[in-house]
Design an enzyme around this catalytic site. Structure first.
Site, short mmCIF file in Angstrom:
data_model
loop_
_atom_site.label_atom_id
_atom_site.label_comp_id
_atom_site.label_asym_id
_atom_site.label_seq_id
_atom_site.Cartn_x
_atom_site.Cartn_y
_atom_site.Cartn_z
N ARG A 37 42.29 27.81 32.08
CA ARG A 37 43.69 28.09 33.20
C ARG A 37 42.75 26.77 34.28
O ARG A 37 43.62 26.15 35.02
CB ARG A 37 43.94 28.91 33.96
CG ARG A 37 44.47 29.91 33.24
CD ARG A 37 45.29 31.39 33.14
NE ARG A 37 44.23 31.98 33.52
CZ ARG A 37 43.12 32.92 34.31
NH1 ARG A 37 44.67 33.54 34.26
NH2 ARG A 37 42.19 33.80 34.04
N LYS A 90 29.97 37.05 23.62
CA LYS A 90 29.13 38.01 23.52
C LYS A 90 29.95 38.66 25.09
O LYS A 90 29.67 38.36 25.61
CB LYS A 90 27.46 38.21 23.29
CG LYS A 90 26.48 37.56 24.55
CD LYS A 90 26.29 38.48 25.79
CE LYS A 90 25.56 37.63 26.66
NZ LYS A 90 25.92 38.44 28.14
#
Length: 307
Positions: A37, A90
């Site tokens: 974004r 992760k």
């Protein structure tokens, strides 16, 4: 063989510092698109909408999700619907329950799902696991302390539910511990320190054990300035094994056995190409399970506000 064409989703510090150079350094991979974004990469097609990217760049073979954990399940499911492989930075998800549908969807789509634990690819981890395989372990000590202001500048999402707080780095230590020890461990006691103005912990003191009672003690803290601490020590009948520098430096009884380089992310992508070649998945939930257990069993303490 044609390279695997990858889209990188989420263009933050970890993507720029680690994922982009690791992809560029692998002959079997090609970065063809990004989705964010707020950011983009020079010379790579950039999108703000994930679905639009999948429609406009149909040649994408895989997506590597580097967004905050709370966004990953929806993107992964959409990627599988479009026939893409999926790599998860992760921690792989915000909750354990989010991962079971992804595992099922990957199998149904005959595509790879790779839940990465980059610290497991540090150079010292494999030889440490081999050294400990036939050892009688007496105790394990983990000291994992770093400066959040240095490593996560301006990243408020880490302090919100799903951001994990100090377990964002702490889970790296747990990914190594669960990889090198010959038996699983479980949490027995925990103390979590929450700043008065934050929803996730800034420090944690944890006690684990395996089924034979071997103690594993871990101290995590996000307030350490100066030299950073990423150390694991294992005392066994064979001697004292120490992994430092996040797993790159291996010593036995104080003598250096291996002093590796920073090749964690190249290792991740090398493993991914092997998985994708046969549509296999690799999803180990042990580190995330231990963190979830810490939130369930750990005593919550409130400490001074942190800004």
């Amino acid at each position: 063989m044609s390279p695997i064409r990858i889209a990188l989703v989420g263009i933050g510090k970890i993507a720029r510092d680690q994922h982009v150079p690791a992809i560029a350094g692998h002959d079997g991979l090609e970065l063809v698109a990004t989705c964010s974004r707020h950011a983009s990469l020079d010379g790579v097609r950039s999108f703000k909408d994930f679905g639009e990217m999948l429609r406009d760049v149909p040649e994408i073979d895989a997506v590597s999700l580097c967004t905050p954990p709370t966004a990953r399940q929806a993107f992964a499911l959409e990627a599988f619907e479009a026939g893409k492989h999926v790599i998860l930075e992760k921690p792989p998800a915000a909750t354990l329950a989010e991962l079971e549908p992804l595992v099922a969807k990957a199998k149904q789509a005959n595509r790879t799902l790779f839940a990465t634990w980059h610290s497991r690819f540090a150079d010292g981890v494999r030889p440490a696991r081999e050294w400990l395989a036939d050892a009688r372990i007496e105790r394990v000590t983990v000291n994992w302390k770093e400066d959040v202001r240095h490593w996560h500048p301006g990243q408020d999402w880490i302090w919100e539910p799903g951001g994990l707080g100090v377990f964002d780095p702490g889970i790296n230590a747990l990914s190594i511990v669960t990889a090198i020890l010959p038996r699983p461990i479980h949490l027995t006691k925990g103390e979590l320190s929450f700043p008065a103005n934050r929803a996730t912990p800034i420090a944690a003191s944890l006690r684990f054990a395996d089924v034979t009672g071997v103690p594993v003690e871990a101290e995590f803290d996000w307030r350490q300035t100066g030299p950073q601490s990423w150390d694991i020590e294992v005392v066994a009948d064979k001697g004292r094994l120490t992994l430092s520098n996040g797993g790159a430096l291996l010593r036995v009884d104080g003598k250096t056995v291996l002093e590796g380089r920073d090749r964690e992310y190249p290792g991740i992508y090398a493993h991914f190409t092997e998985l994708a070649a046969s549509n296999r998945s690799d999803v180990d939930l042990a580190p995330l399970t231990l963190v979830a257990d810490a939130f369930m069993l750990g005593r919550r303490n409130t400490v001074e506000a942190f800004d």
